[in-house]
Design a protein around this motif. Sequence first.
Motif, short mmCIF file in Angstrom:
data_model
loop_
_atom_site.label_atom_id
_atom_site.label_comp_id
_atom_site.label_asym_id
_atom_site.label_seq_id
_atom_site.Cartn_x
_atom_site.Cartn_y
_atom_site.Cartn_z
N ILE A 183 0.86 -1.18 0.00
CA ILE A 183 0.00 0.00 0.00
C ILE A 183 0.89 1.23 0.00
O ILE A 183 1.73 1.41 0.88
CB ILE A 183 -0.94 0.02 1.22
N THR A 184 0.72 2.09 -1.00
CA THR A 184 1.55 3.28 -1.12
C THR A 184 0.82 4.50 -0.55
O THR A 184 -0.40 4.56 -0.53
CB THR A 184 1.91 3.55 -2.59
N GLY A 185 1.60 5.46 -0.09
CA GLY A 185 1.03 6.71 0.38
C GLY A 185 0.19 6.59 1.63
O GLY A 185 -0.82 7.29 1.78
N VAL A 186 0.61 5.73 2.56
CA VAL A 186 -0.12 5.58 3.82
C VAL A 186 0.21 6.80 4.70
O VAL A 186 1.36 7.04 5.04
CB VAL A 186 0.28 4.29 4.55
N LYS A 187 -0.83 7.55 5.07
CA LYS A 187 -0.62 8.77 5.85
C LYS A 187 -0.20 8.42 7.28
O LYS A 187 -0.78 7.54 7.92
CB LYS A 187 -1.90 9.62 5.89
N GLN A 188 0.80 9.13 7.75
CA GLN A 188 1.24 9.00 9.14
C GLN A 188 1.02 10.33 9.84
O GLN A 188 -0.05 10.91 9.71
CB GLN A 188 2.70 8.53 9.16
N ARG A 189 1.97 10.85 10.52
CA ARG A 189 1.79 12.17 11.12
C ARG A 189 1.82 13.23 10.02
O ARG A 189 2.26 12.95 8.90
CB ARG A 189 2.87 12.44 12.16
N PRO A 190 1.33 14.44 10.28
CA PRO A 190 1.26 15.47 9.24
C PRO A 190 2.58 15.67 8.51
O PRO A 190 3.64 15.79 9.13
CB PRO A 190 0.87 16.73 10.03
N GLY A 191 2.48 15.63 7.19
CA GLY A 191 3.66 15.84 6.37
C GLY A 191 4.50 14.60 6.14
O GLY A 191 5.55 14.67 5.50
N HIS A 192 4.04 13.45 6.63
CA HIS A 192 4.80 12.22 6.48
C HIS A 192 3.89 11.10 6.00
O HIS A 192 2.72 11.03 6.37
CB HIS A 192 5.46 11.81 7.80
N GLN A 193 4.44 10.23 5.15
CA GLN A 193 3.70 9.07 4.69
C GLN A 193 4.69 7.93 4.48
O GLN A 193 5.90 8.11 4.51
CB GLN A 193 2.94 9.37 3.39
N ALA A 194 4.13 6.72 4.26
CA ALA A 194 4.98 5.54 4.11
C ALA A 194 4.37 4.60 3.09
O ALA A 194 3.17 4.68 2.77
CB ALA A 194 5.15 4.84 5.45
N ASN A 195 5.20 3.71 2.58
CA ASN A 195 4.74 2.58 1.78
C ASN A 195 4.82 1.35 2.68
O ASN A 195 5.87 1.09 3.30
CB ASN A 195 5.62 2.40 0.54
N VAL A 196 3.73 0.60 2.77
CA VAL A 196 3.63 -0.49 3.74
C VAL A 196 3.40 -1.81 3.01
O VAL A 196 2.42 -1.97 2.28
CB VAL A 196 2.51 -0.23 4.76
N LEU A 197 4.31 -2.77 3.24
CA LEU A 197 4.21 -4.10 2.66
C LEU A 197 3.69 -5.07 3.71
O LEU A 197 4.21 -5.12 4.83
CB LEU A 197 5.58 -4.55 2.16
N THR A 198 2.66 -5.85 3.36
CA THR A 198 2.12 -6.86 4.25
C THR A 198 2.29 -8.23 3.60
O THR A 198 1.95 -8.43 2.44
CB THR A 198 0.63 -6.62 4.54
N GLY A 199 2.86 -9.18 4.36
CA GLY A 199 3.17 -10.50 3.83
C GLY A 199 2.15 -11.56 4.17
O GLY A 199 1.14 -11.28 4.85
#
Length: 272
Positions: A183-199
């Motif tokens: 999943i790309t563009g997962v919002k975290q705290r303001p101004g930050h995001q992550a790409n999250v891989l689930t296996g």
Amino acid sequence: MNQQISTPVTLIFGPFDPTGSDGLPADAITCAALGGHAISALTAITIQDSAKSESVLPCSAEQIDDQARCLLEDIPVQAIKVGALSSVESVSAVAQIAADYSQIPLVLHLGAQEIDTETGAEEEDEVDDLVGAVIELLVPQAHIVVIEARRLTQWITEEVMEASGHAGGAQALQAIGAQWVLITGVKQRPGHQANVLTGPESETIAWPSPLSPERTRDSGGLVATALASLLARGLSVPKAAEQACAHASQALLQSFQPGMGQMIARRIPIAP
């Protein structure tokens, strides 16, 4: 005599975007930048500029099937990437090919679908039918699904895709049959995001992702193509996903604006 160098080959299903911002032209560059080679089955031609798409001219299911099988019978393929499709019939054709070549890892990008503008169907109903077909026929065959966080949330909220009692979006896709979900563009705290891989065992790995410049397209297609090309080289899914996200981040940070519309990622980044 020159020694032949083995080059990993990825088969791409997708539309031809004449701006080069997405689709087959862009995917071919991404594969080349990562040391691979792309062969392709055209799913549609789009009439568009950098600002908007005016129309979509789809290939028939028979044409898509003929293109792919002709290639697969001739060239050994190490990975398959499926991008935008334009009709339920084309989804069925690609799903049958995927089933016949199930030993090849399939990377499925669940992005915006290029809807067939030649039909007279109501667009909203057509989109729902198309997404439903992709979820039913292709997600269960996917080695890894790549999807933008806000799109997955929207599909679950609007019940385009049922969460099947799972709170997390990745688990909802895995319940349908996907082995891995990025999943790309997962919002975290303001101004930050992550790409999250689930296996497969629900293990998760996250990598920080820079915010995309304004007026850029969904970067999921870039990530998915890079991921497929790296899987074709024999990398594990976690290592391929990490390198694909890093490649996409660098390409996006060096985006340029050739016209009056959207920014385009620089798929062969300029060395600092």
